[in-house]
Design an enzyme around this catalytic site. Structure first.
Site, short mmCIF file in Angstrom:
data_model
loop_
_atom_site.label_atom_id
_atom_site.label_comp_id
_atom_site.label_asym_id
_atom_site.label_seq_id
_atom_site.Cartn_x
_atom_site.Cartn_y
_atom_site.Cartn_z
N TYR A 79 -40.19 -64.84 -33.02
CA TYR A 79 -39.92 -64.09 -34.32
C TYR A 79 -38.79 -63.54 -34.28
O TYR A 79 -37.92 -63.72 -33.47
CB TYR A 79 -40.99 -63.00 -34.39
CG TYR A 79 -42.77 -63.66 -34.49
CD1 TYR A 79 -42.99 -64.73 -35.26
CD2 TYR A 79 -43.67 -63.48 -33.65
CE1 TYR A 79 -44.18 -65.38 -35.40
CE2 TYR A 79 -44.84 -64.28 -33.76
CZ TYR A 79 -45.12 -65.18 -34.65
OH TYR A 79 -46.32 -65.74 -34.54
N GLY A 130 -56.48 -60.41 -23.31
CA GLY A 130 -56.30 -60.76 -24.94
C GLY A 130 -57.66 -61.35 -25.28
O GLY A 130 -58.42 -60.78 -25.85
N ARG A 131 -57.63 -62.68 -25.23
CA ARG A 131 -58.77 -63.34 -25.68
C ARG A 131 -60.19 -62.93 -25.04
O ARG A 131 -61.09 -62.96 -25.45
CB ARG A 131 -58.48 -64.93 -25.85
CG ARG A 131 -57.46 -65.39 -26.70
CD ARG A 131 -56.88 -66.85 -26.53
NE ARG A 131 -56.12 -66.81 -25.15
CZ ARG A 131 -55.56 -67.78 -24.79
NH1 ARG A 131 -55.82 -68.91 -25.36
NH2 ARG A 131 -54.82 -67.78 -23.62
N CYS A 178 -63.08 -66.73 -22.42
CA CYS A 178 -62.28 -67.58 -23.35
C CYS A 178 -62.58 -68.90 -23.04
O CYS A 178 -62.14 -69.41 -21.70
CB CYS A 178 -60.99 -67.03 -23.56
SG CYS A 178 -59.97 -68.02 -24.60
N ARG A 221 -42.32 -56.00 -26.63
CA ARG A 221 -42.87 -57.62 -25.85
C ARG A 221 -41.60 -58.20 -25.85
O ARG A 221 -41.16 -58.59 -27.16
CB ARG A 221 -44.02 -57.92 -26.75
CG ARG A 221 -44.89 -58.66 -26.13
CD ARG A 221 -46.24 -58.86 -26.73
NE ARG A 221 -47.21 -59.32 -25.60
CZ ARG A 221 -48.39 -60.07 -25.66
NH1 ARG A 221 -48.54 -60.60 -26.88
NH2 ARG A 221 -48.94 -60.35 -24.80
N CYS A 261 -60.37 -72.64 -26.67
CA CYS A 261 -60.55 -73.76 -27.86
C CYS A 261 -59.27 -74.27 -28.51
O CYS A 261 -58.21 -73.53 -28.38
CB CYS A 261 -61.31 -73.19 -29.15
SG CYS A 261 -62.66 -71.99 -28.87
N GLN A 312 -47.71 -52.61 -32.75
CA GLN A 312 -46.73 -53.65 -32.49
C GLN A 312 -46.07 -53.80 -33.96
O GLN A 312 -46.87 -54.17 -34.87
CB GLN A 312 -47.40 -54.88 -32.05
CG GLN A 312 -46.09 -55.92 -31.78
CD GLN A 312 -46.69 -57.17 -31.29
OE1 GLN A 312 -47.32 -58.01 -31.91
NE2 GLN A 312 -46.05 -57.61 -30.24
C1 FMN Z 1 -55.93 -64.69 -32.43
C2 FMN Z 1 -54.67 -64.32 -31.61
C3 FMN Z 1 -53.78 -63.36 -32.53
C4 FMN Z 1 -52.52 -63.10 -31.59
N1 FMN Z 1 -51.68 -62.18 -32.24
C5 FMN Z 1 -50.52 -61.87 -31.61
C6 FMN Z 1 -49.92 -60.60 -32.19
O1 FMN Z 1 -50.08 -60.08 -33.08
N2 FMN Z 1 -48.63 -60.24 -31.25
C7 FMN Z 1 -48.33 -60.76 -30.24
O2 FMN Z 1 -47.56 -60.55 -29.64
N3 FMN Z 1 -49.04 -61.81 -29.68
C8 FMN Z 1 -50.52 -62.43 -30.13
N4 FMN Z 1 -51.15 -63.09 -29.52
C9 FMN Z 1 -51.02 -63.49 -28.15
C10 FMN Z 1 -51.78 -62.53 -27.18
O3 FMN Z 1 -51.45 -61.03 -27.32
C11 FMN Z 1 -51.73 -62.99 -26.00
O4 FMN Z 1 -50.33 -62.92 -25.46
C12 FMN Z 1 -52.44 -64.37 -25.79
O5 FMN Z 1 -53.26 -64.78 -26.24
C13 FMN Z 1 -52.55 -64.88 -24.13
O6 FMN Z 1 -53.07 -63.81 -23.40
P1 FMN Z 1 -54.78 -64.25 -23.03
O7 FMN Z 1 -54.73 -65.33 -22.48
O8 FMN Z 1 -55.18 -63.03 -22.22
O9 FMN Z 1 -55.34 -64.15 -24.64
C14 FMN Z 1 -52.39 -63.48 -30.35
C15 FMN Z 1 -53.26 -64.49 -29.92
C16 FMN Z 1 -54.36 -64.50 -30.54
C17 FMN Z 1 -55.58 -65.67 -29.66
S1 SF4 Z 2 -62.32 -68.58 -30.40
FE1 SF4 Z 2 -62.26 -69.84 -28.61
S2 SF4 Z 2 -59.78 -69.45 -27.78
FE2 SF4 Z 2 -60.46 -67.72 -29.43
S3 SF4 Z 2 -61.19 -66.04 -28.13
FE3 SF4 Z 2 -63.08 -67.15 -28.54
S4 SF4 Z 2 -63.35 -68.86 -27.10
FE4 SF4 Z 2 -61.25 -67.99 -26.92
#
Ligand code: FMN
Ligand code: SF4
Length: 356
Positions: free
Chosen positions: A169, A305-306, A327, A214, A330, A101
């Site tokens: 951004y 993601g998480r 996840c 994205r 938090c 990215q």
């Molecule tokens: C620690 C962290 C870093 C992230 N960094 C980016 C990133 O670099 N670029 C981006 O587009 N989204 C970033 N996101 C958003 C994730 O790509 C994702 O869209 C978001 O966590 C929701 O998906 P999930 O519920 O599966 O985690 C980040 C999220 C987290 C938790």
């Molecule tokens: S630190 Fe918390 S919010 Fe982040 S991935 Fe782990 S459980 Fe999820």
């Protein structure tokens, strides 16, 4: 899990299942020079080994002045290529494709002088941020940086790049008419900033190199997200990874009976208007949910993601019917502070140690 583990092709790229690990910055890992370190390589290798069909590497900055945080990976100079190549090679050795990215933080940057399509003020975490309207020369300079970054990603062996066009951004700021108040062609035609970058990248790299984005679904409304998606497709975008747009927008929401996040519903709506692959994201917690989302919305990939931060082996565990962990949402994700303290990971390891 018929659909989730079905292979697909993105142009000529074979993807073994519909699980995509979306970009997630690991803060505090790299120095200010933005060079990749061993920990980045080990992290992505472990994720690839965990069986996902595709990884999109975290936001990697095209300009040292456009960093979101001081310790973010960079791709603004040739010296950074070797370290990035080690990440791409490690992931390929585990039989997984990887995109990178490319990112500029705009008004959300960590530098002194913040760039924005128009003069713009906002509060972030109690701090006032002032974005300065970019001159045409500044626009061109940043566009050049995106193009050069994509070429470096190609040289480093990545299978493609994802333009970071959402989450407030710089590219997102151009798309969003509440932020972009320019009266020139970059305001009248808010997709122009991204489209010019896309077209120039396509000229600079071989045809098989994939260029996706994205994109914010609500920018500010879903109708805008759909318009942007259609235009990008007309100009050759290879995939659309749909997430939230500029922060603080009023989201129109999904129909009451839609059981998942509105942004997932929106990805499905966008999919109805384009033929390129569409990815959906946000709070997809288990394989059954991912499968239902693919079936219900018609999107092509589910971003986990998480879930993958909690459990690198999410995809293999899902395929083999094991608990993938979860996840715990938090208040502040520890992966932005100290990944060792990820509560979901601690809980999953504890359960496994107890033989549950
Ligand atoms: C620690 C962290 C870093 C992230 N960094 C980016 C990133 O670099 N670029 C981006 O587009 N989204 C970033 N996101 C958003 C994730 O790509 C994702 O869209 C978001 O966590 C929701 O998906 P999930 O519920 O599966 O985690 C980040 C999220 C987290 C938790
Ligand atoms: S630190 Fe918390 S919010 Fe982040 S991935 Fe782990 S459980 Fe999820």
């Amino acid at each position: 899990m018929n659909k989730l583990f079905e292979a697909m092709k993105l142009k000529n790229l074979k993807i073994k299942n519909r699980i995509c690990v979306p970009p997630m910055v690991c803060y505090n890992w790299v120095e200010e020079d933005g060079y990749a370190v061993q920990r980045n390589i080990d992290h992505y290798r472990a994720i690839a080994r965990g069986g996902a069909g595709l990884i999109i590497q975290e936001a990697t900055c095209v300009d040292p002045e456009g960093k979101l945080s001081k310790d973010q990976l960079g791709i603004w100079e040739d010296g950074q290529i070797n370290g990035l190549k080690e990440i791409a090679d490690a992931v390929h050795e585990e039989d997984c494709p990887i995109f990178l990215q490319i990112h500029h933080a705009g008004v959300n940057g960590s530098g002194e002088y913040l760039l924005c399509p128009s003069d713009y003020e906002m509060d972030k975490d109690g701090e006032k941020r002032i974005g300065h309207e970019m001159t045409k020369e500044q626009i061109q300079k940043v566009q050049d940086q995106f193009v050069k970054a994509a070429v470096r990603a190609y040289q480093a062996g990545y299978d493609g790049v994802e333009l970071h066009g959402c989450h407030s951004y710089l590219m997102c700021e151009f798309f969003n008419s509440r932020v972009n108040k320019r009266t020139d062609e970059y305001g009248q035609y808010p997709e122009r900033f991204a489209v010019e970058i896309l077209e120039r990248i396509k000229e600079a790299v071989p045809k098989e190199f994939i260029v996706g984005i994205r994109l914010g679904a609500f920018e500010p409304a879903l109708a805008d997200g759909i318009r942007h998606a259609k235009l990008l497709e007309e100009h050759g975008i290879d995939f659309l990874d749909i997430s939230y747009g500029f922060s603080g927008e009023d989201e129109p929401g999904a129909p009451k009976d839609f059981p998942y996040k509105d942004v997932i519903h929106a990805a499905g709506e966008i999919k109805k208007h384009v033929s390129v692959p569409v990815f959906a994201v946000n709070s997809i917690t288990d394989a059954r949910m991912a499968e239902d989302i693919l079936e219900r919305t018609g999107v092509d990939m589910a971003d986990i993601g998480r879930g993958v931060l909690v459990n690198y082996n999410w995809a293999i565990d899902a395929k083999e019917g094991r608990d993938t962990g979860r996840c715990l949402h938090c208040k502040e994700c520890q992966w932005g502070i100290d990944a060792e303290k990820c509560a979901g990971r601690v809980l999953l390891n504890r359960k496994r140690n107890m033989g549950e």
